[in-house]
Design an enzyme around this catalytic site. Structure first.
Site, short mmCIF file in Angstrom:
data_model
loop_
_atom_site.label_atom_id
_atom_site.label_comp_id
_atom_site.label_asym_id
_atom_site.label_seq_id
_atom_site.Cartn_x
_atom_site.Cartn_y
_atom_site.Cartn_z
N LYS A 31 0.85 -1.20 0.00
CA LYS A 31 0.00 0.00 0.00
C LYS A 31 0.88 1.24 0.00
O LYS A 31 1.79 1.38 0.81
CB LYS A 31 -0.90 0.03 1.24
N ASP A 58 -3.49 4.36 -1.89
CA ASP A 58 -4.42 4.85 -0.86
C ASP A 58 -4.39 6.38 -0.84
O ASP A 58 -3.74 6.99 0.00
CB ASP A 58 -3.95 4.26 0.48
N LEU A 59 -5.09 6.99 -1.81
CA LEU A 59 -5.07 8.46 -1.91
C LEU A 59 -6.41 9.09 -1.53
O LEU A 59 -6.52 10.32 -1.49
CB LEU A 59 -4.66 8.89 -3.33
N LYS A 60 -7.42 8.28 -1.32
CA LYS A 60 -8.73 8.74 -0.80
C LYS A 60 -9.26 9.98 -1.53
O LYS A 60 -9.43 11.05 -0.93
CB LYS A 60 -8.64 9.03 0.70
N LEU A 61 -9.54 9.83 -2.82
CA LEU A 61 -10.02 10.97 -3.60
C LEU A 61 -11.40 11.46 -3.12
O LEU A 61 -12.24 10.66 -2.69
CB LEU A 61 -10.09 10.60 -5.08
N ASP A 63 -13.77 14.86 -4.54
CA ASP A 63 -13.88 16.13 -5.24
C ASP A 63 -15.16 16.08 -6.09
O ASP A 63 -15.93 15.12 -5.96
CB ASP A 63 -12.63 16.36 -6.12
N ASN A 66 -16.56 15.12 -11.95
CA ASN A 66 -15.74 15.20 -13.15
C ASN A 66 -14.24 15.19 -12.83
O ASN A 66 -13.45 14.55 -13.52
CB ASN A 66 -16.12 16.48 -13.93
N THR A 118 -11.56 6.59 10.87
CA THR A 118 -11.57 6.10 12.25
C THR A 118 -11.11 7.18 13.24
O THR A 118 -11.28 7.03 14.43
CB THR A 118 -10.67 4.85 12.40
N GLY A 209 0.85 -2.20 8.83
CA GLY A 209 2.00 -1.33 8.64
C GLY A 209 3.09 -1.64 9.65
O GLY A 209 3.88 -2.57 9.48
N ARG A 210 3.09 -0.88 10.72
CA ARG A 210 4.20 -0.92 11.68
C ARG A 210 4.55 -2.28 12.27
O ARG A 210 5.74 -2.54 12.49
CB ARG A 210 3.94 0.13 12.78
O1 C5P Z 1 0.98 0.84 11.09
P1 C5P Z 1 -0.45 0.40 11.00
O2 C5P Z 1 -0.62 -1.10 10.93
O3 C5P Z 1 -1.32 1.02 12.06
O4 C5P Z 1 -0.91 0.96 9.57
C1 C5P Z 1 -2.22 0.87 9.14
C2 C5P Z 1 -2.37 1.57 7.80
O5 C5P Z 1 -3.75 1.59 7.46
C3 C5P Z 1 -1.87 3.00 7.78
O6 C5P Z 1 -1.35 3.27 6.48
C4 C5P Z 1 -3.12 3.81 8.03
O7 C5P Z 1 -3.08 5.07 7.43
C5 C5P Z 1 -4.19 2.94 7.33
N1 C5P Z 1 -5.55 3.12 7.85
C6 C5P Z 1 -5.88 2.89 9.17
N2 C5P Z 1 -7.18 3.05 9.59
C7 C5P Z 1 -8.12 3.42 8.73
C8 C5P Z 1 -7.81 3.65 7.39
C9 C5P Z 1 -6.48 3.48 6.98
O8 C5P Z 1 -5.02 2.54 9.97
N3 C5P Z 1 -9.37 3.52 9.14
#
Ligand code: C5P
Length: 231
Positions: A31, A58-61, A63, A66, A118, A209-210
């Site tokens: 991602k 994951d850019l969450k558009l 607008d 068009n 969230t 992620g982490r």
């Molecule tokens: O590091 P971690 O596991 O918390 O990363 C979760 C990823 O999912 C991050 O890129 C975060 O921006 C994304 N995300 C999230 N909760 C959401 C939507 C996206 O944690 N509701």
């Protein structure tokens, strides 16, 4: 179809590449978020695709229809596998996005909606955004709007996955962040589940992620997530 997606929340291509080079056998689904995309641009997508990875952009558009349609057209030329937008932009905007994403041969990446972030709690929903319905009703309503527009799924908590499928159909995808290993740090995520629990709850894709990127052994952490989620 179901898979583990690693959130590459890195500030530069240099750091991302260092991370990716650790994976000599697997080609994880990755991602790319705003931080990396705005720093490095579309080239980072091309580099990752050239190395054989699937990409969730994951850019969450959000607008006017068009503009989103044309933005999505540019993204679809990048050959990504999944991207997203805010369901709050309306059904019309979501339909326009689908149109923009679809290539002349009819193929397109998966398109996923964000319902409510969230980071928004029920109090803010009412007092700041002036949405009177409960968070749960709002999230489910936005998810249904996404399904009506023809989108493929939503980002949600694993704890909401079953409810989303009940409201939108079993084939409607749930992409779920907030995943942690049983013995790991929760960090700033409020409601977390393990990969195995997310599987039990019906998540289609988990985003981690982490727990992987900050691990002393990211490849082992990724393998553990895959084993727990897919086996
Ligand atoms: O590091 P971690 O596991 O918390 O990363 C979760 C990823 O999912 C991050 O890129 C975060 O921006 C994304 N995300 C999230 N909760 C959401 C939507 C996206 O944690 N509701």
């Amino acid at each position: 179809m179901r898979d583990v997606i690693i959130a590459c929340d890195f500030p530069s291509w240099e750091k991302t590449k260092r991370f990716m080079n650790l994976f000599t056998e697997e080609k994880p689904f990755l991602k790319i978020g705003m931080e990396l995309f705005y720093a490095e641009g579309p080239q980072v997508v091309r580099e990752m695709k050239a190395r054989g990875h699937k990409i969730f952009l994951d850019l969450k558009l959000h607008d006017i229809p068009n503009t989103v349609k044309k933005g999505m057209r540019s993204l679809s030329n990048l050959d990504i596998d999944m991207c997203n937008l805010h369901a709050a932009g309306s059904i019309e905007m979501m339909r326009a996005a689908l149109e923009g994403l679809t290539k002349p041969d009819g193929s397109r990446p998966l398109l996923i909606a964000v319902t409510q972030l969230t980071s928004i709690d029920e109090e803010r929903l009412h007092s700041e955004l002036l949405i009177e319905k409960s968070m749960d009703e709002t999230v489910m309503h936005y998810a249904r709007n996404a399904a009506v527009a023809g989108l493929d799924g939503v980002v949600c908590s694993p704890l909401e996955a079953a409810k989303v499928k009940q409201a939108c159909g079993s084939g409607f995808l749930t992409i779920t962040p907030g995943v942690r290993f049983e013995d790991g740090d929760v960090g700033d995520q409020k409601r977390v589940t393990t990969p195995a629990k997310a599987r039990e709850l019906g998540s289609d894709y988990i985003v981690i992620g982490r727990p992987i990127t900050d691990s002393a052994d990211p490849v082992a952490a990724y393998r553990r997530a895959v084993k727990d989620f897919l086996d």
